[in-house]
Write a protein that holds these residues in place. Structure first.
Motif, mmCIF file in Angstrom:
data_model
loop_
_atom_site.group_PDB
_atom_site.id
_atom_site.type_symbol
_atom_site.label_atom_id
_atom_site.label_comp_id
_atom_site.label_asym_id
_atom_site.label_seq_id
_atom_site.Cartn_x
_atom_site.Cartn_y
_atom_site.Cartn_z
ATOM 1 N N GLY A 27 0.793 -1.217 0.000
ATOM 2 C CA GLY A 27 0.000 0.000 0.000
ATOM 3 C C GLY A 27 0.826 1.268 0.000
ATOM 4 O O GLY A 27 1.890 1.337 -0.613
ATOM 5 N N GLU A 28 0.339 2.273 0.696
ATOM 6 C CA GLU A 28 0.935 3.601 0.704
ATOM 7 C C GLU A 28 1.766 3.819 1.960
ATOM 8 O O GLU A 28 1.270 3.666 3.070
ATOM 9 N N VAL A 29 3.045 4.185 1.751
ATOM 10 C CA VAL A 29 3.921 4.514 2.876
ATOM 11 C C VAL A 29 4.100 6.024 2.839
ATOM 12 O O VAL A 29 4.714 6.571 1.924
ATOM 13 N N ASP A 35 6.396 5.418 10.086
ATOM 14 C CA ASP A 35 6.930 4.976 11.375
ATOM 15 C C ASP A 35 6.503 3.550 11.692
ATOM 16 O O ASP A 35 7.266 2.791 12.285
ATOM 17 N N THR A 36 5.319 3.151 11.271
ATOM 18 C CA THR A 36 4.884 1.770 11.475
ATOM 19 C C THR A 36 5.784 0.822 10.693
ATOM 20 O O THR A 36 6.170 -0.238 11.199
ATOM 21 N N MET A 37 6.123 1.196 9.460
ATOM 22 C CA MET A 37 7.059 0.379 8.669
ATOM 23 C C MET A 37 8.393 0.252 9.408
ATOM 24 O O MET A 37 8.934 -0.851 9.564
ATOM 25 N N LEU A 38 8.910 1.368 9.897
ATOM 26 C CA LEU A 38 10.182 1.378 10.620
ATOM 27 C C LEU A 38 10.101 0.524 11.882
ATOM 28 O O LEU A 38 10.968 -0.329 12.122
ATOM 29 N N GLN A 39 9.086 0.725 12.683
ATOM 30 C CA GLN A 39 8.953 -0.018 13.939
ATOM 31 C C GLN A 39 8.751 -1.512 13.700
ATOM 32 O O GLN A 39 9.225 -2.339 14.483
ATOM 33 N N THR A 40 8.073 -1.873 12.631
ATOM 34 C CA THR A 40 7.902 -3.292 12.294
ATOM 35 C C THR A 40 9.263 -3.923 12.013
ATOM 36 O O THR A 40 9.540 -5.048 12.433
ATOM 37 N N ALA A 41 10.127 -3.181 11.329
ATOM 38 C CA ALA A 41 11.463 -3.691 11.011
ATOM 39 C C ALA A 41 12.368 -3.739 12.237
ATOM 40 O O ALA A 41 13.294 -4.555 12.284
ATOM 41 N N LEU A 42 12.115 -2.906 13.225
ATOM 42 C CA LEU A 42 12.965 -2.859 14.419
ATOM 43 C C LEU A 42 12.439 -3.713 15.560
ATOM 44 O O LEU A 42 13.146 -3.906 16.552
ATOM 45 N N ALA A 63 8.653 8.250 4.201
ATOM 46 C CA ALA A 63 9.061 6.870 3.922
ATOM 47 C C ALA A 63 10.551 6.809 3.616
ATOM 48 O O ALA A 63 11.249 5.898 4.078
ATOM 49 N N ILE A 64 11.045 7.776 2.842
ATOM 50 C CA ILE A 64 12.483 7.840 2.549
ATOM 51 C C ILE A 64 13.267 7.981 3.837
ATOM 52 O O ILE A 64 14.268 7.295 4.054
ATOM 53 N N HIS A 65 12.815 8.858 4.715
ATOM 54 C CA HIS A 65 13.499 9.070 5.996
ATOM 55 C C HIS A 65 13.543 7.778 6.818
ATOM 56 O O HIS A 65 14.590 7.417 7.369
#
Length: 104
Positions: A27-29, A35-42, A63-65
């Motif tokens: 979907g759309e980041v 931040d959800t994408m980042l936290q999921t990875a961490l 998203a880039i950040h």
């Protein structure tokens, strides 16, 4: 409860296999979801992270950040699988030649 509506605008799920973490993002980041994408990875300890963005339809500066933060957190241990849209945004932003970015 699924009422047969449109698919979710965003999702991020993580799969762990030993010290390998695969994060599947769809979907759309954007500012609301990066931040959800980042936290999921961490969330899980990992020696290598694969960020699968092949189902991402929109990728903005937030998203880039988040992606740059992941690259800093996992130097030499991050692989990004981009969608065509993500690759284009990263190329425009000057990140198209990063070692972690795989061919589309």
């Amino acid at each position: 409860m699924d009422q047969g509506g449109a698919p979710p605008v965003f999702s991020a799920t993580a799969e762990v296999d030993g010290d390998q973490l695969r994060v599947l993002v769809t979907g759309e980041v954007d500012m609301a979801t990066a931040d959800t994408m980042l936290q999921t990875a961490l969330r899980e300890p990992a020696g290598h992270v694969t960020l699968d963005l092949r189902a991402v339809t929109f990728f903005d500066s937030a998203a880039i950040h988040a992606l740059v933060r992941l690259a800093q957190r996992f130097p030499g241990a991050l692989t990004v699988l981009p969608s065509r849209q993500v690759r284009r945004v990263l190329e425009i932003s000057g990140l198209g030649e990063q070692e972690w970015l795989q061919p589309a």
